[in-house]
Design a protein around this motif. Structure first.
Motif, short mmCIF file in Angstrom:
data_model
loop_
_atom_site.label_atom_id
_atom_site.label_comp_id
_atom_site.label_asym_id
_atom_site.label_seq_id
_atom_site.Cartn_x
_atom_site.Cartn_y
_atom_site.Cartn_z
N LYS A 8 16.74 14.34 -1.45
CA LYS A 8 15.37 14.88 -1.54
C LYS A 8 14.45 14.15 -0.56
O LYS A 8 14.50 12.91 -0.50
CB LYS A 8 14.79 14.67 -2.95
CG LYS A 8 15.61 15.33 -4.04
CD LYS A 8 15.27 16.81 -4.13
CE LYS A 8 16.12 17.50 -5.19
NZ LYS A 8 16.79 18.70 -4.69
N ALA A 9 13.63 14.91 0.15
CA ALA A 9 12.63 14.28 1.01
C ALA A 9 11.68 13.47 0.11
O ALA A 9 11.21 13.97 -0.91
CB ALA A 9 11.86 15.34 1.78
N THR A 10 11.45 12.22 0.51
CA THR A 10 10.67 11.31 -0.33
C THR A 10 9.17 11.59 -0.20
O THR A 10 8.62 11.48 0.89
CB THR A 10 10.89 9.85 0.14
OG1 THR A 10 12.21 9.72 0.65
CG2 THR A 10 10.61 8.86 -0.94
N GLU A 11 8.55 11.95 -1.31
CA GLU A 11 7.09 12.08 -1.26
C GLU A 11 6.50 10.67 -1.28
O GLU A 11 6.92 9.82 -2.06
CB GLU A 11 6.58 12.87 -2.48
CG GLU A 11 6.64 14.36 -2.25
CD GLU A 11 5.94 15.14 -3.36
OE1 GLU A 11 4.80 14.81 -3.71
OE2 GLU A 11 6.57 16.07 -3.87
N HIS A 12 5.52 10.45 -0.42
CA HIS A 12 4.91 9.12 -0.37
C HIS A 12 3.46 9.21 0.07
O HIS A 12 2.99 10.27 0.50
CB HIS A 12 5.72 8.19 0.54
CG HIS A 12 5.94 8.71 1.93
ND1 HIS A 12 6.87 9.68 2.24
CD2 HIS A 12 5.34 8.40 3.10
CE1 HIS A 12 6.83 9.93 3.54
NE2 HIS A 12 5.89 9.17 4.09
N ARG A 13 2.76 8.09 -0.05
CA ARG A 13 1.34 8.02 0.30
C ARG A 13 0.99 6.54 0.54
O ARG A 13 1.80 5.66 0.22
CB ARG A 13 0.49 8.56 -0.88
CG ARG A 13 0.64 7.75 -2.14
CD ARG A 13 -0.01 8.42 -3.34
NE ARG A 13 0.00 7.52 -4.51
CZ ARG A 13 -0.36 7.88 -5.73
NH1 ARG A 13 -0.76 9.11 -5.97
NH2 ARG A 13 -0.33 7.01 -6.72
N GLY A 70 0.82 -1.20 0.00
CA GLY A 70 0.00 0.00 0.00
C GLY A 70 0.86 1.26 0.00
O GLY A 70 0.49 2.27 -0.56
N LEU A 71 2.03 1.17 0.64
CA LEU A 71 2.92 2.34 0.66
C LEU A 71 3.50 2.55 -0.74
O LEU A 71 4.00 1.61 -1.37
CB LEU A 71 4.05 2.10 1.68
CG LEU A 71 5.11 3.20 1.79
CD1 LEU A 71 4.49 4.53 2.21
CD2 LEU A 71 6.20 2.79 2.78
N GLN A 72 3.39 3.77 -1.22
CA GLN A 72 3.95 4.12 -2.54
C GLN A 72 4.87 5.32 -2.37
O GLN A 72 4.55 6.26 -1.64
CB GLN A 72 2.83 4.48 -3.51
CG GLN A 72 1.85 3.34 -3.76
CD GLN A 72 0.79 3.71 -4.79
OE1 GLN A 72 0.55 4.89 -5.04
NE2 GLN A 72 0.16 2.71 -5.37
N VAL A 73 6.00 5.31 -3.07
CA VAL A 73 6.95 6.43 -3.00
C VAL A 73 7.16 7.00 -4.40
O VAL A 73 7.09 6.27 -5.40
CB VAL A 73 8.30 5.99 -2.39
CG1 VAL A 73 8.15 5.59 -0.95
CG2 VAL A 73 8.92 4.84 -3.19
#
Ligand code: AKG
Ligand code: FE2
Length: 193
Positions: free
Chosen positions: A110-115, A73-76
């Motif tokens: 870079k700070a990793t954007e995730h959801r 479920g975690l996506q980066v």
């Protein structure tokens, strides 16, 4: 977990051409937060994938994510701007770079954007540790011969300001650029007084 975060910081130091123990004096009393999350199963009749945790970057230093139950479920977001699955691998953790490391490394990391996107009818558990340097650490460009791209900030102040942003209106919470601009303005205002 703290020992592991220390190791990650050592690898960052080496990657930035610094001595391996460069971050050590600033991470003797690290601020660590732990979050244990149970994501309830989205309703079965949900037509598309359900966003259980909206797009964001973590505000601190190193984040260690354990996807305990093997439910993905975690996506980066990768450098091409595409979201990819952080597929759970038994016995491993996901390491995310937070905003403080981005600033400290002068944007070299870079700070990793995730959801987190979940399937209808499937619940999920995760355990997350957020690690950051000692409260009073001054976060400023640590890379030799580079012009600083960010204002320097005190780690603890940065955490408190970001918490304000996070628990403010939700549109601020999801807008990383807006969050950074707010934080810059806040610290500019402080340094002007
Ligand atoms: O549940 C996850 O895998 C990650 C959650 C997350 O990104 C967070 O709590 O900051
Ligand atoms: Fe996160």
């Amino acid at each position: 977990m703290v020992d592991l975060a220390d190791k990650v910081m050592e690898s960052y130091a080496l990657a930035l051409d610094l001595p391996i123990d460069w971050f050590k004096p600033m991470t003797r009393k690290p601020i660590c937060l732990a979050r244990l999350v149970h994501y309830f199963a989205p309703p079965e009749d949900l037509s598309s994938d359900h966003m259980s945790c909206g797009t964001h970057t973590d505000q601190l230093g190193v984040t260690l994510v354990s996807q305990l139950d093997g439910i993905g479920g975690l996506q980066v977001k990768n450098s091409r701007g595409d979201y990819i699955e952080a597929v759970p691998i038994p016995g491993t953790l996901v390491v995310n770079i937070g905003d403080l490391i981005e600033r400290w490394s002068n944007g070299n990391f870079k700070a990793t954007e995730h959801r987190v996107v979940m399937q209808p009818g499937i619940e999920r558990y995760a355990a997350i540790v957020f690690h950051m340097p000692d409260y009073h650490t001054k976060i400023e460009c640590c890379v030799k011969d580079e012009k600083p791209k960010y204002l320097s900030v005190i780690a603890g102040d940065f955490l408190l300001k970001r918490e304000d942003n996070y628990y403010g209106p939700s549109e601020k919470w999801v807008d990383h650029e807006e969050n950074l601009r707010n934080t810059e303005q806040h610290f500019t205002a402080i340094s002007d007084t």
